[in-house]
Motif scaffolding. Sequence first.
Motif, mmCIF file in Angstrom:
data_model
loop_
_atom_site.group_PDB
_atom_site.id
_atom_site.type_symbol
_atom_site.label_atom_id
_atom_site.label_comp_id
_atom_site.label_asym_id
_atom_site.label_seq_id
_atom_site.Cartn_x
_atom_site.Cartn_y
_atom_site.Cartn_z
ATOM 1 N N PHE A 198 33.507 18.250 149.846
ATOM 2 C CA PHE A 198 34.831 18.137 149.252
ATOM 3 C C PHE A 198 34.848 17.261 148.010
ATOM 4 N N PHE A 199 34.196 16.087 148.062
ATOM 5 C CA PHE A 199 34.127 15.206 146.898
ATOM 6 C C PHE A 199 32.715 15.179 146.316
ATOM 7 N N TYR A 200 31.938 16.197 146.585
ATOM 8 C CA TYR A 200 30.533 16.259 146.202
ATOM 9 C C TYR A 200 30.348 16.003 144.704
ATOM 10 N N TYR A 201 29.520 15.009 144.396
ATOM 11 C CA TYR A 201 29.087 14.704 143.024
ATOM 12 C C TYR A 201 30.228 14.313 142.097
ATOM 13 N N LEU A 202 31.247 13.659 142.632
ATOM 14 C CA LEU A 202 32.270 13.060 141.775
ATOM 15 C C LEU A 202 31.780 11.654 141.454
ATOM 16 N N THR A 203 30.932 11.566 140.458
ATOM 17 C CA THR A 203 30.114 10.371 140.243
ATOM 18 C C THR A 203 30.889 9.158 139.740
ATOM 19 N N ASN A 204 32.131 9.347 139.302
ATOM 20 C CA ASN A 204 32.922 8.212 138.831
ATOM 21 C C ASN A 204 34.114 7.921 139.746
ATOM 22 N N PHE A 223 30.926 14.929 152.609
ATOM 23 C CA PHE A 223 32.293 14.675 152.170
ATOM 24 C C PHE A 223 32.320 13.868 150.872
ATOM 25 N N PHE A 224 31.537 12.786 150.819
ATOM 26 C CA PHE A 224 31.497 11.920 149.636
ATOM 27 C C PHE A 224 30.105 11.890 149.012
ATOM 28 N N TYR A 225 29.320 12.897 149.232
ATOM 29 C CA TYR A 225 27.931 12.893 148.767
ATOM 30 C C TYR A 225 27.853 12.707 147.247
ATOM 31 N N ASN A 226 27.022 11.753 146.820
ATOM 32 C CA ASN A 226 26.809 11.447 145.395
ATOM 33 C C ASN A 226 28.048 10.875 144.707
ATOM 34 N N MET A 247 27.510 12.382 154.863
ATOM 35 C CA MET A 247 28.921 12.121 154.554
ATOM 36 C C MET A 247 29.072 11.123 153.404
ATOM 37 N N PHE A 248 28.292 10.037 153.446
ATOM 38 C CA PHE A 248 28.303 9.039 152.383
ATOM 39 C C PHE A 248 26.937 8.962 151.692
ATOM 40 N N GLY A 249 26.170 10.015 151.750
ATOM 41 C CA GLY A 249 24.854 10.011 151.139
ATOM 42 C C GLY A 249 24.922 9.726 149.649
ATOM 43 N N ASN A 250 24.042 8.853 149.160
ATOM 44 C CA ASN A 250 23.961 8.488 147.736
ATOM 45 C C ASN A 250 25.227 7.808 147.217
ATOM 46 N N CYS A 251 25.981 7.165 148.107
ATOM 47 C CA CYS A 251 27.102 6.330 147.659
ATOM 48 C C CYS A 251 26.542 4.938 147.392
ATOM 49 N N ALA A 271 23.754 10.240 157.165
ATOM 50 C CA ALA A 271 25.183 9.956 156.961
ATOM 51 C C ALA A 271 25.422 8.841 155.949
ATOM 52 N N PHE A 272 24.557 7.806 155.956
ATOM 53 C CA PHE A 272 24.717 6.672 155.041
ATOM 54 C C PHE A 272 23.449 6.456 154.201
ATOM 55 N N SER A 273 22.662 7.475 154.023
ATOM 56 C CA SER A 273 21.412 7.306 153.282
ATOM 57 C C SER A 273 21.670 6.908 151.834
ATOM 58 N N ASN A 274 20.871 5.959 151.345
ATOM 59 C CA ASN A 274 20.961 5.462 149.963
ATOM 60 C C ASN A 274 22.271 4.746 149.660
ATOM 61 N N CYS A 275 22.881 4.160 150.681
ATOM 62 C CA CYS A 275 24.027 3.272 150.446
ATOM 63 C C CYS A 275 23.451 1.871 150.225
ATOM 64 N N TYR A 276 23.038 1.609 149.005
ATOM 65 C CA TYR A 276 22.259 0.420 148.685
ATOM 66 C C TYR A 276 22.968 -0.892 149.016
ATOM 67 N N LYS A 277 24.301 -0.933 148.889
ATOM 68 C CA LYS A 277 25.013 -2.204 149.018
ATOM 69 C C LYS A 277 25.667 -2.412 150.380
ATOM 70 N N LEU A 278 25.654 -1.413 151.218
ATOM 71 C CA LEU A 278 26.333 -1.503 152.505
ATOM 72 C C LEU A 278 25.630 -2.500 153.414
#
Length: 308
Positions: A198-204, A223-226, A247-251, A271-278
């Motif tokens: 749904f929000f795929y690759y909305l990078t900003n 849902f929020f990928y990238n 779901m939150f991949g690359n956030c 689900a949370f892969s690459n969430c560097y700051k979490l």
Amino acid sequence: FFSSRRRHTRCSRDWSSDVCSSDLQKTNASKTLTTPPFWTRPSEWLALTPVGASEQKLTGLVAIMPDDGLNLLAVLCMADYTVDWGDGNIENVSNGTQVTHQYTYSTSSNLTSYGYKQAIVTITPQAGQNLTLINLRRQPSGIGTAITYNNRWLDIEVGSPNLTSLVIGANNSVAMFCMLERIRWVSKSTSYTSTLDFFYYLTNLQEVIIDADMSNMTSMNSFFYNCSKLKYGPKMNTSNVTSISTMFGNCYDLVYVPNYDFSNVSTYTSAFSNCYKLQNIPLKNTGNATTMTTMFQNCYELKNVPTI
């Protein structure tokens, strides 16, 4: 589950270009938060009138660039619909027909210090019509199929009690949304059950407000990928969701996640892969989980995980 550390690109934006550039910079971790780091809407932006729960409507702010070749905007809706482009032009469009509009910088108004001007777009169904689909991820007419076009949406309010499909993010390269910072999703049909990409690759994207009833959603995969600048997940009902893969991949900037009810989720892959700051993951009952492969891969700053 946690996997190994790898280097991944993150998308930044040069507004003068139609290509998202990448860098490999990993920023410092934020401190543990108990409340979301709220986004501040730029004071120069024109105000949007909030969409009501019973309205069938999209209203959105778009940027008009100095280069008129970048000022094309395309939409497609299911219903006979009307588009007020916000520059004095209004079009009535037939059901299922794409319409493309050309803005002209020299005749537009509302200049910002960012260098672009602004217009507010409003989409509504014509009398007696039900707005069931809104597709903003459209390539304007006249653009070659080999070109990925960057839409100039900045802020969107959208909803319809009859809505069964809303296309903004998608796993394709037809059109990008590298300037979109905020979305408020107000209402939808009860038959709308999947938010795939749904929000795929909305990078900003930096703020998401969901005022729609999500209790019948069963899938929130990608849902929020990238969404690389998203700092916190929105509050929403996840009680019937069964899959949250990526779901939150690359956030990369994600620092806050509400205490979602994932009691019916079975698939947590990446689900949370690459969430560097979490740093913390609040999880309710995960007793129905069957796979958690790479769920926390590359979560460099993760400090606390509840009992799983």
